[in-house]
Design an enzyme around this catalytic site. Structure first.
Site, short mmCIF file in Angstrom:
data_model
loop_
_atom_site.label_atom_id
_atom_site.label_comp_id
_atom_site.label_asym_id
_atom_site.label_seq_id
_atom_site.Cartn_x
_atom_site.Cartn_y
_atom_site.Cartn_z
CD1 TRP A 327 -3.12 1.67 0.67
CD2 TRP A 327 -1.62 2.37 2.09
NE1 TRP A 327 -3.33 2.73 1.39
CE2 TRP A 327 -2.55 3.48 2.33
CE3 TRP A 327 -0.42 2.71 2.72
CZ2 TRP A 327 -2.52 4.84 2.95
CZ3 TRP A 327 -0.46 4.06 3.44
CH2 TRP A 327 -1.45 5.19 3.26
CG HIS A 328 3.57 2.11 2.96
ND1 HIS A 328 2.67 1.78 3.60
CD2 HIS A 328 3.44 3.69 3.58
CE1 HIS A 328 2.68 2.51 4.82
NE2 HIS A 328 2.42 2.86 5.34
N GLY A 329 4.00 1.62 -1.41
CA GLY A 329 4.71 2.10 -2.89
C GLY A 329 4.58 0.91 -3.47
#
Length: 506
Positions: A327-329
């Site tokens: 989700w972060h990257g």
């Protein structure tokens, strides 16, 4: 438009507050709410107007689907799995296309050699935050936990500009009732509390985070260009980024809470001094708290949580953290970072299981040791989070272990020339002593200083109750007004280069 930009602070925010107040006084609550929606759309469209249609369409689609689910639950006692599936798949598909399409195409090309291309897909701001908020709303509507809201309140729930870009990930039941029951207009208490927290957040971002970022970026850029940093340089770079990310996200979280409070809205706490954590479980209760809450409530628990044995619990923890990392990257380094923290959590839970209720394991004298181990684990994780490639992260970690040498800065040659430490040798490390002093000062602040919620606890700045106190207590007084003014002036004097918040990238 960034919270730390001149145009936001001196134009957008004053106009947004003035319009909100005047319309509430002259036209009532609904007019002030519509003004906030307009202001939030303008704030979002300032970056890229073409995505206004996308966000408006997704708001309308999720609102209609959620409202229909709520009516269905009222009629027959349960929602439609088909409608829930359509809504979740639609939201996730939009996120996957905009955030991960380029990543998937690059990996397909690397595996197959085919030169497929879809062009460069630009990531809409805040799409990760917005997607999770809407999914939570649809799931709750399916289970009958979300009532049918009016379109204006639902739109504000998604669009409210203080939390629109990088969180917190607000829950519908936290903010929509506030929008529906607010009387509108500005109140001196809200302005005083909000402005104070905004000032603290600005100071953290502009003075602490951006300064630390200069040192960290230099080291990581050097590694990416082929450098092999020695022991002190590698640790300086890793710690500088560790502190940059901390104060950057802490500053943004404060600013979001402060801005919302100026409009009379309390947001949930999203950051609670995570570097004071004594274990990884505690860390994730303090870092990006609303993300941790979403991952727990809408991924970990639906997977079975801890209810199906230890092996299944560990598998669920790993799956949840892998999703959190991705989700972060869109990169394998983020996935590995998620897997690393999944492993940390598994070890933490296993340790609790093995030690059980043994008094020695939870003795407070061991807390400094636990704290150091936890912080070291977090720093190692951040190297993968920040590094451009796996090889960059490994190069830095080898340097942190002394694998590239352990020379001292040349500036210490005259001071340590006749001591045993001089045997390490001296070299130009590309990291000034002032940089180390700055890192040390920020570490002391992160480890020991009270946070903004503790300082303003008497005013209940957020929705989350503050359980710990501080000797420094804010009160609406002339002295605190002077202090806030001095902090703002110092911050404005440092606004010579406006930088983006790190979490805007995720």
């Amino acid at each position: 438009m960034l919270f730390n930009s001149h145009i936001f602070l001196f134009a957008f925010l004053p106009l947004a507050l003035l319009g909100f107040h005047l319309l509430a006084r002259l036209r009532g609550q609904r007019a002030s709410q519509l003004w906030l929606i307009f202001a939030s759309l303008f704030f979002y469209g300032w970056w890229n107007p073409k995505y206004l249609l996308l966000i408006a369409a997704t708001i309308m689609g999720n609102y209609l689907l959620g409202a229909h689910q709520s009516r269905t639950v009222m009629k027959i006692g349960k929602g439609s799995k088909l409608q829930l599936g359509i809504g979740v798949v639609a939201n996730v598909s939009i996120l996957i296309y905009y955030k991960y399409a380029n990543f998937f195409m690059e990996n397909i090309q690397a595996l197959t050699g085919l030169e497929w291309t879809i062009g460069h897909v630009v990531l809409p701001l805040g799409i990760s935050i917005i997607t999770f908020q809407k999914i939570a709303y649809l799931v709750d509507a399916y289970y009958g936990k979300a009532k049918e809201y009016d379109l204006v309140s639902f739109s504000l729930f998604v669009l409210f500009f203080p939390q629109l870009i990088a969180g917190p990930i607000v829950h519908h039941r936290e903010v929509i009732p506030q929008f529906q029951t607010a009387t509108g207009g500005l109140k001196s208490e809200h302005i005083a509390v909000g402005l104070t927290i905004l000032a603290i957040g600005l100071f953290k971002k502009v003075v602490f985070a951006d300064q630390a970022g200069q040192y960290g970026n230099a080291v990581f850029s050097s590694v990416h260009a082929g450098g092999h940093p020695q022991l002190l340089t590698a640790w300086g770079g890793a710690l500088a980024y560790t502190l940059q990310l901390y104060f950057d996200f802490s500053g943004y979280s404060d600013m979001a809470i402060g801005l919302a409070r100026m409009f009379g809205v309390r947001l949930p706490l999203n950051f609670d001094s995570p570097y004071k954590a004594v274990n990884i479980i505690d860390f994730w209760r303090r870092w990006h708290m609303t993300l941790s809450r979403f991952l727990r409530d809408y991924i970990y628990i639906p997977l079975g949580g801890s209810q199906r044995g230890s092996a299944r619990r560990y598998a669920n923890l790993m799956a949840t953290m892998l999703i959190g990392g991705f989700w972060h990257g869109a990169g394998w380094t983020f996935v590995f970072w998620g897997a690393l923290h999944g492993s940390y959590l598994m070890i933490n839970h296993a340790w609790r299981h093995v030690t059980g209720n043994r008094p020695w394991a939870s003795h407070r004298m061991l807390n400094p040791l636990y704290h150091c181990i936890t912080f070291l684990a977090v720093v190692i994780g951040w190297t993968f989070f920040r590094a451009s490639t796996f090889s960059d992260a490994i190069t830095l970690l080898v340097g942190m272990a002394g694998g590239h040498g352990a020379a001292l800065p040349t500036q210490l040659n005259g001071i340590l020339g006749d001591t045993p430490l001089a045997l390490l040798g001296f070299a130009d490390l590309g990291f000034s002593p002032s940089g180390y002093a700055w890192i040390l000062a920020l570490l002391v602040i992160a480890f020991f200083a009270p946070n903004s919620q503790e300082i303003l606890r008497l005013s209940q700045p957020s929705l989350s109750p503050v359980v710990s106190g501080s000797r420094i207590v804010w009160r609406p007084s002339f002295v605190w007004a002077i202090v806030t003014g001095v902090v703002l002036v110092m911050t404005f004097m440092s606004l010579n280069r406006v930088s983006e918040f790190l979490y805007f990238q995720f």
